[in-house]
Design a protein around this motif. Structure first.
Motif, PDB file in Angstrom:
ATOM      1  N   ALA A 170       0.852  -1.192   0.000  1.00  0.00           N
ATOM      2  CA  ALA A 170       0.000   0.000   0.000  1.00  0.00           C
ATOM      3  C   ALA A 170       0.888   1.242   0.000  1.00  0.00           C
ATOM      4  O   ALA A 170       2.015   1.214   0.479  1.00  0.00           O
ATOM      5  CB  ALA A 170      -0.901   0.008   1.226  1.00  0.00           C
ATOM      6  N   TRP A 171       0.339   2.318  -0.533  1.00  0.00           N
ATOM      7  CA  TRP A 171       1.024   3.601  -0.475  1.00  0.00           C
ATOM      8  C   TRP A 171       0.918   4.125   0.943  1.00  0.00           C
ATOM      9  O   TRP A 171       0.000   3.782   1.683  1.00  0.00           O
ATOM     10  CB  TRP A 171       0.417   4.591  -1.458  1.00  0.00           C
ATOM     11  N   SER A 172       1.830   4.978   1.334  1.00  0.00           N
ATOM     12  CA  SER A 172       1.938   5.431   2.717  1.00  0.00           C
ATOM     13  C   SER A 172       0.678   6.116   3.246  1.00  0.00           C
ATOM     14  O   SER A 172       0.360   5.987   4.421  1.00  0.00           O
ATOM     15  CB  SER A 172       3.130   6.363   2.865  1.00  0.00           C
ATOM     16  N   ASN A 173      -0.050   6.830   2.406  1.00  0.00           N
ATOM     17  CA  ASN A 173      -1.242   7.510   2.915  1.00  0.00           C
ATOM     18  C   ASN A 173      -2.355   6.541   3.281  1.00  0.00           C
ATOM     19  O   ASN A 173      -3.291   6.903   3.980  1.00  0.00           O
ATOM     20  CB  ASN A 173      -1.736   8.558   1.937  1.00  0.00           C
ATOM     21  N   ALA A 174      -2.270   5.304   2.831  1.00  0.00           N
ATOM     22  CA  ALA A 174      -3.277   4.315   3.191  1.00  0.00           C
ATOM     23  C   ALA A 174      -3.267   4.044   4.691  1.00  0.00           C
ATOM     24  O   ALA A 174      -4.298   3.714   5.283  1.00  0.00           O
ATOM     25  CB  ALA A 174      -3.053   3.019   2.426  1.00  0.00           C
ATOM     26  N   LEU A 175      -2.130   4.217   5.306  1.00  0.00           N
ATOM     27  CA  LEU A 175      -2.013   4.005   6.750  1.00  0.00           C
ATOM     28  C   LEU A 175      -2.905   4.971   7.516  1.00  0.00           C
ATOM     29  O   LEU A 175      -3.574   4.578   8.471  1.00  0.00           O
ATOM     30  CB  LEU A 175      -0.556   4.168   7.178  1.00  0.00           C
ATOM     31  N   SER A 176      -2.940   6.221   7.089  1.00  0.00           N
ATOM     32  CA  SER A 176      -3.799   7.192   7.776  1.00  0.00           C
ATOM     33  C   SER A 176      -5.267   7.001   7.419  1.00  0.00           C
ATOM     34  O   SER A 176      -6.147   7.251   8.235  1.00  0.00           O
ATOM     35  CB  SER A 176      -3.353   8.619   7.460  1.00  0.00           C
ATOM     36  N   LEU A 177      -5.539   6.544   6.200  1.00  0.00           N
ATOM     37  CA  LEU A 177      -6.923   6.332   5.786  1.00  0.00           C
ATOM     38  C   LEU A 177      -7.524   5.073   6.390  1.00  0.00           C
ATOM     39  O   LEU A 177      -8.699   5.043   6.733  1.00  0.00           O
ATOM     40  CB  LEU A 177      -6.998   6.249   4.254  1.00  0.00           C
ATOM     41  N   TYR A 178      -6.732   4.023   6.484  1.00  0.00           N
ATOM     42  CA  TYR A 178      -7.211   2.725   6.970  1.00  0.00           C
ATOM     43  C   TYR A 178      -6.222   2.153   7.985  1.00  0.00           C
ATOM     44  O   TYR A 178      -5.509   1.202   7.694  1.00  0.00           O
ATOM     45  CB  TYR A 178      -7.380   1.750   5.803  1.00  0.00           C
ATOM     46  N   PRO A 179      -6.160   2.701   9.188  1.00  0.00           N
ATOM     47  CA  PRO A 179      -5.164   2.245  10.160  1.00  0.00           C
ATOM     48  C   PRO A 179      -5.359   0.802  10.622  1.00  0.00           C
ATOM     49  O   PRO A 179      -4.422   0.170  11.092  1.00  0.00           O
ATOM     50  CB  PRO A 179      -5.334   3.223  11.325  1.00  0.00           C
ATOM     51  N   ASP A 180      -6.563   0.270  10.461  1.00  0.00           N
ATOM     52  CA  ASP A 180      -6.819  -1.104  10.899  1.00  0.00           C
ATOM     53  C   ASP A 180      -6.512  -2.146   9.826  1.00  0.00           C
ATOM     54  O   ASP A 180      -6.546  -3.340  10.090  1.00  0.00           O
ATOM     55  CB  ASP A 180      -8.266  -1.252  11.360  1.00  0.00           C
ATOM     56  N   ALA A 181      -6.215  -1.695   8.603  1.00  0.00           N
ATOM     57  CA  ALA A 181      -5.900  -2.632   7.522  1.00  0.00           C
ATOM     58  C   ALA A 181      -4.495  -3.192   7.726  1.00  0.00           C
ATOM     59  O   ALA A 181      -3.622  -2.544   8.291  1.00  0.00           O
ATOM     60  CB  ALA A 181      -6.000  -1.940   6.168  1.00  0.00           C
TER      61      ALA A 181
END
Length: 100
Positions: free
Chosen positions: A40-51
């Motif tokens: 995943a791209w790094s911004n996915a962490l902020s969008l979906y922290p539970d993924a």
């Protein structure tokens, strides 16, 4: 169908919608006989922290030429490590979709 005793190696991603890739990766793992890498791209962490994903691609602080070099290195590394690639939502590992 993979050979008996051989684990198919699948790359999923990279994507911004990490929950979709993470879910698909989980389902493939449950089926068995596959090794899945979810990127995943790094911004996915902020969008979906539970993924849950295996690789987080973060190039935000790099200059353009550094980003292209890092993407190219990752592409060749993943190419050697996987048998199949599933790119989601039009994103690929190289600029201009050169890896397609």
């Amino acid at each position: 169908m993979a050979k008996q005793g051989y684990e198919l190696r699948i790359f999923l991603g990279p994507c911004w919608y990490a929950r979709i890739a993470a879910t698909l990766g989980s389902v493939l793992r449950e089926k068995g006989g596959v090794k899945v890498t979810v990127a995943a791209w790094s911004n996915a962490l902020s969008l979906y922290p539970d993924a849950t994903y295996d690789v987080l691609l973060d190039f935000r602080n790099l200059k353009k030429w550094q980003k292209i070099l890092a993407l190219s290195r990752n592409f060749w590394r993943f190419l050697r490590q996987h048998d199949a690639f599933i790119f989601l939502f039009g994103d690929t590992l190289l600029p201009y979709n050169l890896d397609l």
